[in-house]
Design a protein around this motif. Sequence first.
Motif, short mmCIF file in Angstrom:
data_model
loop_
_atom_site.label_atom_id
_atom_site.label_comp_id
_atom_site.label_asym_id
_atom_site.label_seq_id
_atom_site.Cartn_x
_atom_site.Cartn_y
_atom_site.Cartn_z
N TRP A 165 0.85 -1.19 0.00
CA TRP A 165 0.00 0.00 0.00
C TRP A 165 0.89 1.25 0.00
N ASP B 13 -4.05 3.44 -0.47
CA ASP B 13 -3.60 3.44 0.92
C ASP B 13 -4.18 2.28 1.70
N PRO C 130 -4.66 6.79 -3.53
CA PRO C 130 -3.99 7.24 -2.32
C PRO C 130 -4.33 8.71 -2.07
#
Length: 494
Positions: free
Chosen positions: A75, A110, A121
């Motif tokens: 991530w 994320d 993100p």
Amino acid sequence: MLRTAYFKTIAVLVTAILSFAIAFQAHAFTKGADVSWLTEMEANGYRFYDDNGTERDLFEILKEHGMDSIRLRVWVNPNGGWSGISDTIAKAQRAKAAGMRILIDFHYSDSWADPGQQTKPAAWANLSMEDLMSQVWWHTRDSLTAIKNAGITPEWVQVGNETNNGMLWDDGRASVNMQNYAWLTNSGYEAVKEVFPNAQVVVHLANCHDNANFRWIFDGLTNNGGKFDIIGASSYPMHSGLDWQTANNNCLSNLNDMVSRYDRDVMVVELGVPWDQPDAQDVVADVISKVRAVNNGRGLGVFYWEPQGQNFSGYTLGTWNPNTGRPTAALDAFLEGASGGGGSDSSGGTGLSEGRYAIISRFSGKALDVEGNSTSDGANLVQWSYGGGANQQFDIASLGDGTFSIRPAHSGKSLDVYGFSTENGGDIRQWSYLNGVNQRWRIEAVEDGYYKIVSVHSGKALDVYAWDSNNGANIAQWDDLGGTNQQWQFRRID
């Protein structure tokens, strides 16, 4: 001149053999697990136990159950750092130390990216499409560079996770702009090749049974210049809306279609079944067999998703019993030979559990025996009428790679090919356990409950020498000829 020509011929043959060996290794069938939760689980007090209830490192337990590869997600800026690049590297280093192959899975988010959410993100939320492509390239390149600098070389890299409708919504939503999705995929692809030119890039969709979605996405990518090396799929057969047999059959049909339509290898990169489902082992075994059955050997392997889950974060599709902390029978499916139903074993694919056994010759009906009840190094292995002595009982223990040690119960030593012989007739003796390759054995099912015992060192089979049916007949190694003097029954000693 003749000598020069001779050596040139030899060189060409050696090169050809090595090329074949490398190609074979590259296409070895992969069995692995995504264990991205591992460090977070450990930080929350989770521990992992083997079949016997002994606390062990997770990677060791997975290897004992036939797995050779690990998948890890990345991530971008995750909460708490879990599955950020530093956390991923820490797990990858452990996997490498365990001798396992590695797949890196970029979500470009994320948090979770899947068919229901492909959220950018936070730091990329307001970027233009051009800048978004740049960020995908830099994030992929920088992350893989850090992985490379840590001494890790992944075999596969996944660009996007379950991108059934593209990624990085809405710019990369395939149903809105397939060209954008293809460009974003290519940004990741090119970054992978920049750092690891030999890594295979996977594009991954959920719902292996849904051929229509796979065709739509991969037609779209192909028509827009999208680049990918492998087609990855998720398979959760008991959450497909179909019975599991139909889901698995549809999955195989889809994978074969992907191979013929796009000329790409295929792989199941996520698999999950409820841990307490009575048919779990059969379901998992069937998925593995289906991927092995893909046309032209182009099914590369299967990864189970978070088998160690133990209901962590509400996930109930692992292969560990959350009440005991031990593996369930579902994990045994990766041994490819352990029988369905019942508990777990460490059989390396034989269906034979670890434990203590009398080992009986199919030919003579006599038992494997340490001659004279000796406890000394070098004592001969012979056959003798079974009398129940500890010198006729053997402890079978998995060595974690599908092979076993076989140790006489009375001495604690190991069955050993004496003098590292590779010759027919080489003596089998007992010797202090040194973990030598001449003390490692494969146990291979034959039929009707009988097994061959094969030396890893020589490739030869444990043999009642010269078809002798008398007490005291020598036990040697010999080329596997399929005779009953090379077949053995394991009688469990309770």
